[in-house]
Design a protein around this motif. Structure first.
Motif, PDB file in Angstrom:
ATOM      1  N   ARG A   1       0.848  -1.192   0.000  1.00  0.00           N
ATOM      2  CA  ARG A   1       0.000   0.000   0.000  1.00  0.00           C
ATOM      3  C   ARG A   1       0.885   1.243   0.000  1.00  0.00           C
ATOM      4  O   ARG A   1       1.868   1.340   0.721  1.00  0.00           O
ATOM      5  CB  ARG A   1      -0.902  -0.010   1.235  1.00  0.00           C
ATOM      6  N   SER A   2       0.534   2.193  -0.837  1.00  0.00           N
ATOM      7  CA  SER A   2       1.313   3.415  -0.936  1.00  0.00           C
ATOM      8  C   SER A   2       0.810   4.453   0.056  1.00  0.00           C
ATOM      9  O   SER A   2      -0.389   4.645   0.198  1.00  0.00           O
ATOM     10  CB  SER A   2       1.204   3.985  -2.361  1.00  0.00           C
ATOM     11  N   PRO A   3       1.681   5.138   0.752  1.00  0.00           N
ATOM     12  CA  PRO A   3       1.243   6.174   1.683  1.00  0.00           C
ATOM     13  C   PRO A   3       0.876   7.463   0.956  1.00  0.00           C
ATOM     14  O   PRO A   3       0.504   8.441   1.585  1.00  0.00           O
ATOM     15  CB  PRO A   3       2.478   6.371   2.568  1.00  0.00           C
TER      16      PRO A   3
ATOM     17  N   ARG B   1      -1.881   1.606  -4.516  1.00  0.00           N
ATOM     18  CA  ARG B   1      -0.885   0.562  -4.292  1.00  0.00           C
ATOM     19  C   ARG B   1       0.315   0.813  -5.193  1.00  0.00           C
ATOM     20  O   ARG B   1       0.183   1.320  -6.301  1.00  0.00           O
ATOM     21  CB  ARG B   1      -1.484  -0.819  -4.589  1.00  0.00           C
ATOM     22  N   GLU B   2       1.471   0.439  -4.700  1.00  0.00           N
ATOM     23  CA  GLU B   2       2.672   0.608  -5.503  1.00  0.00           C
ATOM     24  C   GLU B   2       2.642  -0.310  -6.713  1.00  0.00           C
ATOM     25  O   GLU B   2       2.225  -1.462  -6.603  1.00  0.00           O
ATOM     26  CB  GLU B   2       3.911   0.275  -4.671  1.00  0.00           C
ATOM     27  N   PRO B   3       3.112   0.148  -7.837  1.00  0.00           N
ATOM     28  CA  PRO B   3       3.255  -0.745  -8.986  1.00  0.00           C
ATOM     29  C   PRO B   3       4.267  -1.835  -8.659  1.00  0.00           C
ATOM     30  O   PRO B   3       5.169  -1.639  -7.841  1.00  0.00           O
ATOM     31  CB  PRO B   3       3.782   0.182 -10.097  1.00  0.00           C
TER      32      PRO B   3
ATOM     33  N   VAL C   1      -9.874   1.377  -9.820  1.00  0.00           N
ATOM     34  CA  VAL C   1      -9.438   2.550 -10.586  1.00  0.00           C
ATOM     35  C   VAL C   1      -8.859   3.605  -9.659  1.00  0.00           C
ATOM     36  O   VAL C   1      -8.086   4.475 -10.092  1.00  0.00           O
ATOM     37  CB  VAL C   1     -10.595   3.142 -11.426  1.00  0.00           C
ATOM     38  N   LEU C   2      -9.215   3.574  -8.376  1.00  0.00           N
ATOM     39  CA  LEU C   2      -8.607   4.495  -7.416  1.00  0.00           C
ATOM     40  C   LEU C   2      -7.113   4.235  -7.309  1.00  0.00           C
ATOM     41  O   LEU C   2      -6.310   5.181  -7.207  1.00  0.00           O
ATOM     42  CB  LEU C   2      -9.266   4.333  -6.043  1.00  0.00           C
TER      43      LEU C   2
ATOM     44  N   GLY D   1      -2.137   5.858  -7.897  1.00  0.00           N
ATOM     45  CA  GLY D   1      -0.783   5.314  -7.953  1.00  0.00           C
ATOM     46  C   GLY D   1      -0.080   5.524  -9.270  1.00  0.00           C
ATOM     47  O   GLY D   1       1.115   5.222  -9.388  1.00  0.00           O
ATOM     48  N   ASP D   2      -0.777   6.051 -10.257  1.00  0.00           N
ATOM     49  CA  ASP D   2      -0.137   6.209 -11.573  1.00  0.00           C
ATOM     50  C   ASP D   2      -0.419   7.572 -12.202  1.00  0.00           C
ATOM     51  O   ASP D   2       0.452   8.440 -12.235  1.00  0.00           O
ATOM     52  CB  ASP D   2      -0.605   5.095 -12.509  1.00  0.00           C
TER      53      ASP D   2
END
Length: 800
Positions: A18-20, A26-28, A85-86, A91-92
């Motif tokens: 999980r990305s902060p 989420r991280e790729p 899609v969130l 994340g992108d």
């Protein structure tokens, strides 16, 4: 390359961090191995499966002509590490494009009205999400006029784990129906809150005060929402419902398609974005851009024109659908100004441009034009190219097939190609990412090559069903082998690897054992009257006449057009093009035909409205009964009818009302009255929209002349026996249709005296004192033979 598993096989791995950062994305994956969880399969260029640590086996396809044996070689899933899609946006696209412009909203003059970057939209969504946190896990209505404000609200609902329910904004000219429809949707989904804009809210608080709005529903404007704290770091799970797409809501049984986050991310990242990437492949630009006028509550407008570009990192230009309908040329003007690479529209949008556009800027940047949501026509794009090629247009036309029950996209075809078996049909899919089968719905067996059947689809995009309804038979149909399919309700076939869509099965018109597609009839009718009939505003359907089904066509006619001439052209075109002559042609006022929220014609609802007399009819033409499939048009009798003469013997010397919609049938009846020594009393046919006044007027005329009989046609009689049942018609008056009259003996050889009243011409009947002018046979003969005919002969003589 890495591509996903076959739809419906395996489950997603959970080894993602999980990305902060932006909204709990989420991280790729950092390596290919990280991406190769149990939801992925690897295919080299040759298409053979590559072994891997946790690879699934792609669904095995049989020998029938199905359309999903292998993804095309160019296919690549976008952000395969994301489960919503969130996560894709957070994340992108948002961190990658943060301060770059995402959205430009242009007003009716093409001026920039609203500008928004990727991060500005994301931050606005967060503020809205925080302000509606109390509704987490619930459904919330989103009722907005077309505009940029809706996008922030929709993403805010997604980020708040609230199920958005986009609804059509109320039409001020049809407010009672719009509010009733809104109430049905509210009752169906159980929403407690409706988010809206200042425009709709002002309507609600002014003109809307005269109407009863849905109870137990709180209204809040988007402009009043502001953050009251931090967004919780627990975004919606993939299984949570992202939104409900209501496909119907004007009946008592609205259907809300349940689109989960998993459905949405699959369609966006596995279908829409890969197809779009293929469409702009080789573009010299750093990122793509597009333009759309589609409404946000429409599945194509919401998913393909907004969510997909935002996740992809594309720049978008928008304008209102109302602006497009008023100024269709502005669409291509903006496309040239902003040098966009892609756009999308139903077929009628491109037709409008081809007919209206005179001059535009350079369109050489446009790479592809997607078309879907209705029948795709080859002639539309031939005309479009002729009009746009002088301005550098060389875009690929991309016919698409999709439906709300599968989020939006199912398949596309690159370029326009037609069927060898049905040259009027355009291919809507060639390189398939999802599993498509053509099935006989009765036997549930697959159909052979080029044989029509119901289109069945299987993929992770297929929705969970209709909200609150048992719909497993539609969304989880079994074809054997354990794989479940969506029954689309569309008829189609696969020919040489391409999908061709014939039309909706439920709208099939069956006459004397022959099947006809409503789309075919409507296209023939539209082509016959392109300038007189509003595009996309024709409904063809069958009506049971007691013995068999009759073809009826309802269409919106533009003001000031010759309705009778239009009816003749449509009749001839449909009979020639389809092989079936319409029994009845009904021209109605503009913006009166019934449509779904996505703009599709509601044929059965239009039929019911016609039979109930609730359509605003301009002209109603009743034509001859069909003798055979390819029968030539029979001339209606223009002179005296012997059967009418002998059928009226019991009324000799009396007055008889003649109440007919405009048509040839009246002439035979009128001459029959003359020959039967019956005084004809022509009266105006009742207006279905003012039935109470029309019946009162008819009663006054009947009381004034003492008629015991009213001769009429099937149209007026149907009105009397349906909607008319709620009103009090004139007493002691027998009704008989002209079609029921038949000869009962020879015509007596006793000609009518010249002094006998030929007819009564009522010049007034809306007051309590209608005036009937008494026209005798002597009066009539003198005017015709001493005035009308000599004048006509003299005019002809002078003209020669």
């Amino acid at each position: 390359m890495v591509v996903p598993r076959a739809p419906g096989i395996g489950v997603r791995g959970d080894g993602l961090r999980r990305s902060p950062g932006l909204g709990g994305g989420r991280e790729p994956p950092r390596t290919v191995k990280d991406a190769n969880t149990s939801r992925f399969v690897a295919f080299p260029s040759g298409g053979k499966i590559v072994s891997g640590d946790t690879l699934s086996v792609y669904h095995k396809i049989g020998t029938m002509p199905v359309a999903a044996a292998m993804p095309p070689s160019w296919w690549k899933q976008y952000c395969p590490w994301a489960s919503t899609v969130l996560e894709v946006a957070g994340g992108d696209s948002v961190p990658r494009r943060a301060d770059e412009r995402f959205l430009t909203w242009c007003d009716a003059k093409g001026n920039e009205e609203t500008l928004m970057t990727f991060k500005e939209l994301w931050d606005r969504a967060e503020a809205i999400a925080v302000s509606i946190a109390d509704y987490r896990g619930e459904r919330v209505l989103c009722c907005f006029v077309p505009g940029a404000e809706f996008f922030g609200v929709f993403w805010g609902c997604l980020r708040a784990a609230v199920t958005a329910v986009p609804v059509y904004p109320p039409d001020p000219t049809k407010l009672d129906k719009a509010i009733a429809k809104l109430g049905l949707i509210r009752d169906a989904c159980g929403a407690r809150l409706c988010l809206t804009d200042d425009t709709v809210n002002l309507l609600r608080l002014t003109k809307g005060l005269l109407y009863s709005w849905p109870q137990h529903l709180e209204w809040r404007t988007a402009s009043s929402l502001s953050a009251r704290g931090a967004l919780p770091d627990d975004p919606a799970a993939a299984s949570f419902l992202a939104f409900l797409q209501f496909t119907s809501g004007t009946t008592g049984d609205p259907k809300g398609v349940m689109i989960s986050h998993a459905n949405l991310v699959h369609n966006v990242c596995s279908v829409c974005i890969p197809l779009s990437q293929q469409g702009v492949e080789g573009s010299p630009r750093g990122r793509s851009s597009g333009i759309s006028w589609l409404p946000g509550y429409h599945d194509m407008g919401l998913i393909y024109a907004h969510i997909m570009p935002y996740c992809w990192g594309a720049e978008m230009v928008y304008t209102s659908p109302l602006t497009f309908l008023a100024h269709p040329e502005l669409w291509m003007t903006l496309a040239a100004r902003y040098r966009v690479e892609f756009t999308m529209s139903p077929d009628f949008g491109y037709r409008l441009v081809a007919r209206r556009l005179k001059k535009v800027g350079v369109l050489s940047s446009l790479r592809f034009c997607m078309t879907g949501a209705e029948r795709v026509r080859e002639s539309t794009y031939e005309e479009l190219r002729k009009v746009l090629e002088p301005f550098g247009f060389n875009a690929t036309i991309v016919p698409a097939y999709g439906l709300a029950e599968s989020v939006v996209g199912v398949c596309v075809a690159w370029g326009v190609r037609t069927s060898k078996f049905r040259p009027d049909l355009v291919c809507c899919g060639t390189e398939f990412i999802v599993d498509i089968r053509i099935v006989d719905p009765e036997t549930r067996t697959e159909q052979p090559h080029a044989t029509p059947g119901e289109i069945w689809v299987s993929s992770d995009s297929v929705a969970g069903g209709y909200w609150g309804k048992d719909s497993d038979d539609i969304f989880r149909a079994d074809l054997g082998g354990g794989r479940k399919y969506l029954r689309t309700g569309d008829e189609g076939f696969i020919e040489d690897g391409g999908l061709y869509v014939c039309g909706r099965r439920k709208d099939m018109i069956i006459v004397q054992g022959e099947n006809y597609y409503a789309d075919d009839v409507e296209i023939a009718a539209q082509d016959a009257a392109q300038d007189e009939v509003r595009p996309g505003c024709i409904a063809a359907f069958a009506v049971d006449n007691g013995d068999e089904e009759d073809l009826v066509i309802v269409y919106e006619i533009r003001k000031g057009k010759d309705a009778a001439a239009v009816a003749r052209r449509i009749h001839a075109a449909v009979r020639s093009g389809v092989g079936l002559g319409p029994k009845r042609l009904v021209a109605i006022e503009e913006r009166n035909i019934l449509k779904t929220t996505s703009g599709k014609i509601r044929r059965r609802a239009t039929r019911d409205a016609l039979l109930a007399g609730s359509l605003k009819v301009v002209d109603d033409t009743l034509l001859e009964k069909r003798k055979s499939k390819l029968a030539k048009k029979r001339r209606a009798p223009m002179g005296p009818r012997r059967d009418d003469r002998t059928s009226l013997e019991d009324y000799r010397g009396e007055r008889v009302l003649c109440c007919f919609v405009p048509g040839a049938e009246f002439f035979g009846v009128f001459w029959g009255c003359l020959r039967a020594e019956v005084t004809a009393v022509p009266v105006y046919p009742p207006d279905p929209t003012k039935l109470e006044k029309a019946i009162a007027k008819l009663g006054l005329v009947r009381d004034a002349c003492g008629a015991r009989l009213c001769l009429t046609d099937d149209t007026v009689n149907l009105l009397r026996l349906t909607k008319g049942l709620f009103y009090t018609w004139p007493q002691h008056l027998e009704w008989r249709t002209a079609s029921s009259l038949s000869a009962r003996g020879p015509l007596p050889d006793d000609p009518v005296a010249s002094s006998f009243l030929a007819f009564l011409q009522f010049t007034s009947g809306s007051t309590g004192d209608p005036k009937g002018v008494m026209i005798s046979h002597a009066n009539l003969h003198h005017n015709v033979c001493h005035f009308c005919i000599p004048l006509k002969e003299n005019a002809i003589l002078l003209g020669s």
